[in-house]
Design a protein around this motif. Sequence first.
Motif, mmCIF file in Angstrom:
data_model
loop_
_atom_site.group_PDB
_atom_site.id
_atom_site.type_symbol
_atom_site.label_atom_id
_atom_site.label_comp_id
_atom_site.label_asym_id
_atom_site.label_seq_id
_atom_site.Cartn_x
_atom_site.Cartn_y
_atom_site.Cartn_z
ATOM 1 N N VAL A 36 52.319 38.021 44.374
ATOM 2 C CA VAL A 36 53.457 37.394 43.708
ATOM 3 C C VAL A 36 53.971 36.301 44.632
ATOM 4 N N VAL A 37 53.924 35.059 44.160
ATOM 5 C CA VAL A 37 54.388 33.919 44.940
ATOM 6 C C VAL A 37 55.254 33.052 44.033
ATOM 7 N N ASN A 38 56.468 32.821 44.448
ATOM 8 C CA ASN A 38 57.410 31.973 43.684
ATOM 9 C C ASN A 38 57.512 32.419 42.226
ATOM 10 N N GLY A 39 57.585 33.729 42.006
ATOM 11 C CA GLY A 39 57.752 34.248 40.655
ATOM 12 C C GLY A 39 56.492 34.235 39.803
ATOM 13 N N MET A 40 55.358 33.896 40.393
ATOM 14 C CA MET A 40 54.101 33.881 39.644
ATOM 15 C C MET A 40 53.216 35.033 40.111
ATOM 16 N N ILE A 41 52.654 35.779 39.161
ATOM 17 C CA ILE A 41 51.760 36.887 39.461
ATOM 18 C C ILE A 41 50.320 36.381 39.392
ATOM 19 N N THR A 42 49.566 36.659 40.451
ATOM 20 C CA THR A 42 48.162 36.268 40.495
ATOM 21 C C THR A 42 47.325 37.511 40.715
ATOM 22 N N LEU A 43 46.283 37.669 39.918
ATOM 23 C CA LEU A 43 45.330 38.754 40.080
ATOM 24 C C LEU A 43 44.062 38.170 40.672
ATOM 25 N N VAL A 44 43.587 38.753 41.776
ATOM 26 C CA VAL A 44 42.422 38.217 42.471
ATOM 27 C C VAL A 44 41.418 39.336 42.694
ATOM 28 N N LYS A 45 40.175 39.076 42.329
ATOM 29 C CA LYS A 45 39.102 40.027 42.603
ATOM 30 C C LYS A 45 38.681 39.827 44.052
ATOM 31 N N PRO A 46 38.901 40.841 44.908
ATOM 32 C CA PRO A 46 38.569 40.665 46.318
ATOM 33 C C PRO A 46 37.065 40.599 46.536
ATOM 34 N N PHE A 47 36.679 39.920 47.604
ATOM 35 C CA PHE A 47 35.266 39.852 47.964
ATOM 36 C C PHE A 47 34.838 41.209 48.476
ATOM 37 N N GLY A 48 33.719 41.683 48.000
ATOM 38 C CA GLY A 48 33.222 42.982 48.446
ATOM 39 C C GLY A 48 31.870 42.844 49.100
#
Length: 88
Positions: A36-48
């Motif tokens: 959550v940055v500046n009120g924005m939600i980001t979903l990120v698939k982490p590198f595995g």
Amino acid sequence: MQIQVKAWGNSQGIRISKEILQEANIAVDDVLDVKVVNGMITLVKPFGHKTLEERAADFNGKLNLDGEYDWGEPVVKEVWNERNITSR
């Protein structure tokens, strides 16, 4: 595209269409990082990193980890000794 936040038990949830998940290369049961940055939600698939078994599967189960590899004859003036490789 807009989606709606809905109650889901004691939490809230959103549904994301199959097409969007496919476009983002996300599958059911994948784990995502939430930021959550500046009120924005980001979903990120982490590198595995791949496990040794997954890497072996990429090569039909044969990693050929034993033995030596023949790199060919020396190029220029490389000399092999037991401690290192040097150029003369």
